[in-house]
Design a protein around this motif. Structure first.
Motif, mmCIF file in Angstrom:
data_model
loop_
_atom_site.group_PDB
_atom_site.id
_atom_site.type_symbol
_atom_site.label_atom_id
_atom_site.label_comp_id
_atom_site.label_asym_id
_atom_site.label_seq_id
_atom_site.Cartn_x
_atom_site.Cartn_y
_atom_site.Cartn_z
ATOM 1 N N THR A 1 -2.949 10.005 -2.570
ATOM 2 C CA THR A 1 -2.747 8.781 -1.334
ATOM 3 C C THR A 1 -1.574 8.566 -0.880
ATOM 4 N N GLY A 2 -1.882 8.290 -0.025
ATOM 5 C CA GLY A 2 -0.311 8.434 1.216
ATOM 6 C C GLY A 2 -0.190 7.284 2.039
ATOM 7 N N PRO A 3 1.143 6.935 2.302
ATOM 8 C CA PRO A 3 0.484 5.700 3.325
ATOM 9 C C PRO A 3 -0.863 5.412 4.353
ATOM 10 N N ASP A 4 -1.363 6.203 4.917
ATOM 11 C CA ASP A 4 -2.456 6.210 5.773
ATOM 12 C C ASP A 4 -3.299 6.633 5.058
ATOM 13 N N GLY A 5 -3.246 6.381 3.875
ATOM 14 C CA GLY A 5 -4.794 7.236 2.918
ATOM 15 C C GLY A 5 -4.927 8.339 2.504
ATOM 16 N N PRO A 6 -6.194 8.895 2.135
ATOM 17 C CA PRO A 6 -5.478 10.153 1.246
ATOM 18 C C PRO A 6 -5.045 11.612 2.226
#
Length: 198
Positions: free
Chosen positions: A77-82
């Motif tokens: 999970t990153g700042p823009d979603g997966p």
């Protein structure tokens, strides 16, 4: 963290920014040869690869060993979603100026297609018996590290515009990175000590 560009959303494209950057990172092409050069055996698996690094500061040269101990390929999970994350980590070996671990990663947002490069480092100064070198590392070590990180990101970004071909080992079976660098002054002597059968 550096944004390298974007692809269509979803998994990485075969010839897109992400896979091109992956090859450059795996071959250590992003390293600024004015600061740090590397030599390693080819072909070889990524994990377990020993690399001899030649750190350069003014007229000084420091030979240091590292070993790649982990390879990453997962969805996080990153700042823009997966995001799809790939990369690798190396740990310093005995005789290095530092004790620690460095991780180089590429991440692609599966929702936006944005591709980023990041470097994570955890280190401390290793015992340095020579008082002059110890003082020099204390004065210039951190500044040089930060310069290397900045230059690595900028260089990777430039190389994506015109990537070099795959690495070609020399007659001794060693790849020197980044492409086009000459062997260090004492490199072959040191490698023969480390690998007597070479």
């Amino acid at each position: 963290m550096l944004e390298l560009g974007a692809e269509a959303p979803g998994e990485p494209e075969p010839d897109g920014v992400f896979r091109t950057a992956q090859a450059l990172v795996n071959h250590y092409e992003f390293s600024d040869p004015a600061i740090l050069r590397a030599a390693f055996r080819h072909p070889a698996d990524l994990v377990g690869r020993d690399m001899l690094l030649e750190a350069r500061f003014l007229v000084l040269r420091f030979l240091m060993g590292v070993r790649i101990t982990a390879e990453h390929d997962e969805i996080r999970t990153g700042p823009d979603g997966p995001e799809r994350v790939i990369g690798w980590s190396y740990e310093t070996l005995r005789g290095h100026l530092e004790q620690g671990r460095l991780t180089y990663e590429l991440a692609k947002s599966l929702e936006t297609g944005r591709v980023r490069f990041r470097i994570e480092a955890y280190s401390r100064r290793a015992p340095i018996p020579n008082p002059i070198l110890r003082l020099g590392f204390r004065l210039f070590g951190r500044r040089t590290q930060l310069r290397f990180y900045r230059q690595a990101q900028a260089r990777l970004n430039r190389l994506l515009q015109s990537p070099p071909g795959p690495p070609r080992p020399g007659p001794d079976g060693l790849v020197r990175a980044p492409s086009g660098v000459e062997p260090g002054r004492f490199e072959s002597f040191t490698l023969r000590i480390a690998h007597p059968g070479a």
